[in-house]
Motif scaffolding. Structure first.
Motif, PDB file in Angstrom:
ATOM      1  N   PHE A   1       0.858  -1.195   0.000  1.00  0.00           N
ATOM      2  CA  PHE A   1       0.000   0.000   0.000  1.00  0.00           C
ATOM      3  C   PHE A   1       0.886   1.235   0.000  1.00  0.00           C
ATOM      4  O   PHE A   1       2.092   1.139   0.217  1.00  0.00           O
ATOM      5  N   GLN A   2       0.274   2.372  -0.303  1.00  0.00           N
ATOM      6  CA  GLN A   2       1.021   3.628  -0.225  1.00  0.00           C
ATOM      7  C   GLN A   2       0.502   4.388   0.984  1.00  0.00           C
ATOM      8  O   GLN A   2      -0.652   4.232   1.374  1.00  0.00           O
ATOM      9  N   ILE A   3       1.380   5.224   1.546  1.00  0.00           N
ATOM     10  CA  ILE A   3       0.934   6.028   2.698  1.00  0.00           C
ATOM     11  C   ILE A   3       1.215   7.507   2.460  1.00  0.00           C
ATOM     12  O   ILE A   3       2.212   7.877   1.851  1.00  0.00           O
ATOM     13  N   LYS A   4       0.282   8.339   2.919  1.00  0.00           N
ATOM     14  CA  LYS A   4       0.527   9.784   2.909  1.00  0.00           C
ATOM     15  C   LYS A   4       0.289  10.328   4.325  1.00  0.00           C
ATOM     16  O   LYS A   4      -0.226   9.609   5.183  1.00  0.00           O
TER      17      LYS A   4
ATOM     18  N   ASP B   1       9.031  16.984   3.175  1.00  0.00           N
ATOM     19  CA  ASP B   1       9.484  17.113   1.789  1.00  0.00           C
ATOM     20  C   ASP B   1      10.952  17.527   1.747  1.00  0.00           C
ATOM     21  O   ASP B   1      11.700  17.124   0.860  1.00  0.00           O
ATOM     22  N   ASP B   2      11.353  18.335   2.733  1.00  0.00           N
ATOM     23  CA  ASP B   2      12.754  18.787   2.773  1.00  0.00           C
ATOM     24  C   ASP B   2      13.703  17.603   2.930  1.00  0.00           C
ATOM     25  O   ASP B   2      14.755  17.540   2.299  1.00  0.00           O
ATOM     26  N   LEU B   3      13.325  16.685   3.789  1.00  0.00           N
ATOM     27  CA  LEU B   3      14.181  15.513   4.012  1.00  0.00           C
ATOM     28  C   LEU B   3      14.311  14.695   2.719  1.00  0.00           C
ATOM     29  O   LEU B   3      15.403  14.259   2.344  1.00  0.00           O
ATOM     30  N   PHE B   4      13.188  14.532   2.014  1.00  0.00           N
ATOM     31  CA  PHE B   4      13.244  13.799   0.731  1.00  0.00           C
ATOM     32  C   PHE B   4      14.146  14.535  -0.273  1.00  0.00           C
ATOM     33  O   PHE B   4      14.937  13.916  -0.971  1.00  0.00           O
TER      34      PHE B   4
ATOM     35  N   HIS C   1       2.034   3.683  -9.764  1.00  0.00           N
ATOM     36  CA  HIS C   1       2.336   5.026 -10.252  1.00  0.00           C
ATOM     37  C   HIS C   1       2.859   5.904  -9.124  1.00  0.00           C
ATOM     38  O   HIS C   1       2.304   5.885  -8.029  1.00  0.00           O
ATOM     39  N   PRO C   2       3.919   6.673  -9.409  1.00  0.00           N
ATOM     40  CA  PRO C   2       4.472   7.535  -8.363  1.00  0.00           C
ATOM     41  C   PRO C   2       3.442   8.560  -7.893  1.00  0.00           C
ATOM     42  O   PRO C   2       2.679   9.089  -8.699  1.00  0.00           O
ATOM     43  N   HIS C   3       3.421   8.789  -6.613  1.00  0.00           N
ATOM     44  CA  HIS C   3       2.490   9.740  -6.026  1.00  0.00           C
ATOM     45  C   HIS C   3       3.342  10.690  -5.189  1.00  0.00           C
ATOM     46  O   HIS C   3       3.963  10.249  -4.208  1.00  0.00           O
ATOM     47  N   PRO C   4       3.417  11.981  -5.560  1.00  0.00           N
ATOM     48  CA  PRO C   4       4.345  12.884  -4.868  1.00  0.00           C
ATOM     49  C   PRO C   4       4.149  12.858  -3.351  1.00  0.00           C
ATOM     50  O   PRO C   4       3.023  12.968  -2.872  1.00  0.00           O
ATOM     51  N   GLY C   5       5.244  12.686  -2.650  1.00  0.00           N
ATOM     52  CA  GLY C   5       5.199  12.727  -1.187  1.00  0.00           C
ATOM     53  C   GLY C   5       4.776  11.422  -0.521  1.00  0.00           C
ATOM     54  O   GLY C   5       4.902  11.277   0.685  1.00  0.00           O
TER      55      GLY C   5
END
Ligand SMILES: O=C(O)CCC(=O)C(=O)O
Ligand SMILES: [Fe+2]
Length: 350
Positions: free
Chosen positions: A72-75, A81-84, A254-258
């Motif tokens: 699964f994906q998590i948000k 975002d800075d760390l990424f 599919h990539p999901h930002p964040g």
């Protein structure tokens, strides 16, 4: 650094297979694609102590996805975002070194570097990637100790180790929350909570780079596999290419930002007596774009015993008890002897 000096010598090793017109479709794997939507779960309530009802809904969704998808994906997971962005910038530094330096010219980290499959005997065993598979304990050491012998190498990548240390600290807390919640739903007594399972120092961080592959779309970035760990938390960039197996068909993630991707590993499948699924996944190559991903692999210590969770009397365990060390040794032996990982089926009780 010129890119051709940084890239591993993939094409030299592939030449033999390609000139024989080897067909990947011949490997017996299902090739059909399926459009599916991997669940994206908002875990805000879980990481920041939300209302009980919200928390329950979130854990139920994770539990369902672990049974039905193994992924699964998590948000709203709490990683910034800075760390990424910092991790993205810093890890490039190590991949930009020459292939010679990555593979043999840097004593301190050569042992963690791997690429493709130099010993592959067929195209479907070949992976068009390079990676650093770093023990989390190594990252902490690089950040904290002042060992003079490796000062130059340490200084060159100091900011990389620092970012990776912050990343692994954050993601290990997240792993503990996620695994803890998934264990709780299966096992009211949470026998594993205080165990060695979630110790950061047993875990690994894998930095993956998939260079553009102009030769053939049939070459995989990473061949189909299941993860031999307990749980994986994966960051991927915006390029895409990850696919997972669902109902005997490949589904693209599919990539999901964040967002971060979570997948169940072999040990969690065994522990849950096959309720949660450790599913096959692979990475497709891209002809024009390079792709990066970072996996955090939750592993117990080698002597930890993996057995099915405490269950109702009438239920029988599917697996023998085995240690993580035994599992890793068996996997390595099978890969060496047959070219393939056999995995959990080796440990089934007949
Ligand atoms: O790069 C990816 O998306 C997947 C990587 C992966 O499956 C792994 O490192 O085990
Ligand atoms: Fe994987």
């Amino acid at each position: 650094m010129k890119e051709d000096m940084a890239n591993p010598p993939f094409a030299d090793h592939l030449e033999a297979f390609l000139s024989d017109n080897y067909k990947v479709d011949g490997d017996g794997q299902p090739q059909q694609q399926k459009e599916g939507k991997l669940p994206i779960i908002d875990i805000g309530s879980l990481v920041s102590g939300g209302e009980e009802e919200e928390r329950r809904r979130c854990v139920d969704a994770m539990e369902r996805a672990s049974r039905e998808w193994g992924f699964f994906q998590i948000k709203n997971h709490g990683l910034s975002d800075d760390l990424f962005s910092e991790m993205r910038r810093e890890k490039k530094k190590i991949f930009e070194c020459s292939f010679e330096k990555k593979s043999s010219g840097c004593e301190r980290f050569n042992k963690f570097y791997s690429w493709g499959a130099p010993n592959a005997t067929s195209l479907h065993q070949f992976s068009w990637y390079e990676a650093f598979h770093l023990p989390v304990s190594f990252i902490s050491e690089e950040t904290e100790t002042s060992d003079d012998r490796h000062r130059d190498q340490k200084q060159q990548f100091q900011s990389l180790w620092e970012v990776l240390d912050r990343y692994t600290t954050a993601v290990s807390k997240l792993a503990e929350v996620l695994a803890g919640a998934l264990i709780e739903t299966k096992d009211g007594s949470s026998t594993m909570r205080s165990d060695k399972y979630f110790k950061k120092d047993n875990c690994f961080l894998r930095l993956n780079r998939y260079p553009p592959c102009p030769l053939s779309s049939e070459i995989h970035g990473l061949t189909s596999h299941t993860d031999s760990d307990f749980l994986t938390i994966l960051w991927q960039d915006e390029v895409g290419g990850l696919q997972l197996m669902k109902d005997s068909k490949w589904v693209s993630v599919h990539p999901h930002p964040g967002a971060l991707i979570v997948n169940i590993g072999d040990l969690f499948q065994a522990w849950s007596n096959d309720v949660y699924r450790s599913v096959e996944h692979r990475v497709m190559t891209n002809a024009k774009l390079e792709r990066y991903s970072v996996g955090y692999f939750v592993c117990p210590s080698s002597d930890s015993v993996v057995g099915s969770c405490s269950r109702k009397e009438e239920e029988t365990s599917l697996y023998k008890k085995f240690t993580f060390g035994e599992y890793k040794t068996q996997v390595q032996k099978d890969v060496k002897n047959t070219g393939n990982k056999v995995g959990l089926s080796r440990f089934l009780l007949l």
